[in-house]
Enzyme design. Structure first.
Site, short mmCIF file in Angstrom:
data_model
loop_
_atom_site.label_atom_id
_atom_site.label_comp_id
_atom_site.label_asym_id
_atom_site.label_seq_id
_atom_site.Cartn_x
_atom_site.Cartn_y
_atom_site.Cartn_z
N VAL A 71 -6.93 2.62 -2.62
CA VAL A 71 -5.69 2.20 -3.43
C VAL A 71 -5.17 3.29 -4.55
O VAL A 71 -6.10 3.46 -5.30
CB VAL A 71 -4.94 0.84 -4.07
CG1 VAL A 71 -3.83 0.70 -3.96
CG2 VAL A 71 -5.49 -0.08 -3.19
N LYS A 72 -4.25 4.66 -3.52
CA LYS A 72 -3.93 5.68 -5.22
C LYS A 72 -2.69 5.28 -5.81
O LYS A 72 -1.70 5.05 -5.42
CB LYS A 72 -4.07 6.52 -4.15
CG LYS A 72 -4.26 8.34 -4.36
CD LYS A 72 -3.73 8.83 -3.59
CE LYS A 72 -3.49 10.69 -4.29
NZ LYS A 72 -3.38 11.44 -2.61
#
Length: 217
Positions: free
Chosen positions: A86-87
């Site tokens: 997850v960025k």
């Protein structure tokens, strides 16, 4: 140093993967839009397709900027595939969310890093990766590769496990310099990766070998 490709283009991902040196993929909303991927369902399916193509970490970026929204988006992204990272943007709510993801076993990539202080906060929160944008730093008149070296030194001294993912790569030389500076990962366009293959003396030498080989035909 690991090689990630920075794109949402499936053909480019396949070409890089076929080289046998690809370790992962990074994407963002801009790259998705460039490929004409619109709508939540289409984006989610595109991420799933990428995960099925590449055996490595795939960064999928949230678009929320509040803690609850980032966590909710992140949980949905992480559920797509085990390789999803997850960025999360480098903002106050992002750091809080990274700590939550870390505590709940979800890998993260803290993006839009432009200082060593930001990189320290992300590592303290448990980010899997930090993404310093070296090309954009260069554009502002500072040395992006120097930031990579500074973060690498700090992480080594402090024992942080967060990996340095050099982003905003503009050319093949950037890749080499990041490797020298201690980056754990380099994410870049396909052209930059292919640029590492090129050298005029290689072309000249190969042409000479092939010409000489004709004499024995």
């Amino acid at each position: 140093m690991k090689f990630f490709i920075d794109t949402a283009n499936l053909a480019q991902i396949k070409e890089a993967n076929d080289l046998g040196i690809l370790d992962g993929v990074t994407t963002n909303p801009s790259l998705m839009a460039k490929e004409g991927i619109k709508g939540t369902e289409a984006v989610m399916q595109h991420y799933k397709t990428i995960c099925e193509m590449v055996n490595g970490d795939i960064s999928a970026e949230v678009i929320s900027t509040d803690f609850a929204g980032i966590v909710e988006e992140g949980k949905k992204l992480a559920a797509i595939h085990k390789n999803i990272v997850v960025k999360v943007p480098m903002i106050k709510e992002g750091i809080k969310a990274i700590k939550w993801f870390t505590d709940n076993g979800i890998k993260t990539n803290c993006t839009l890093i432009f200082s060593a202080g930001q990189a320290i906060l992300a590592a303290k929160a448990g980010a899997t990766y930090v993404s310093p944008f070296i090309g954009r730093i260069d554009d502002s008149g500072w040395d992006g590769v120097e930031l990579i070296a500074q973060i690498a030194n700090i992480y080594s001294i402090q024992g942080f496990k967060t990996e340095i993912l050099a982003a905003s790569i503009r050319n093949a030389l950037h890749i080499v310099k990041c490797a020298e500076a201690g980056a754990d990962v380099c994410t870049c366009p396909l052209d930059s990766i292919l640029g590492l293959l090129k050298h005029p003396l290689t072309d000249i030498g190969l042409a000479k070998f092939l010409e000489d080989a004709k004499k024995f035909a």
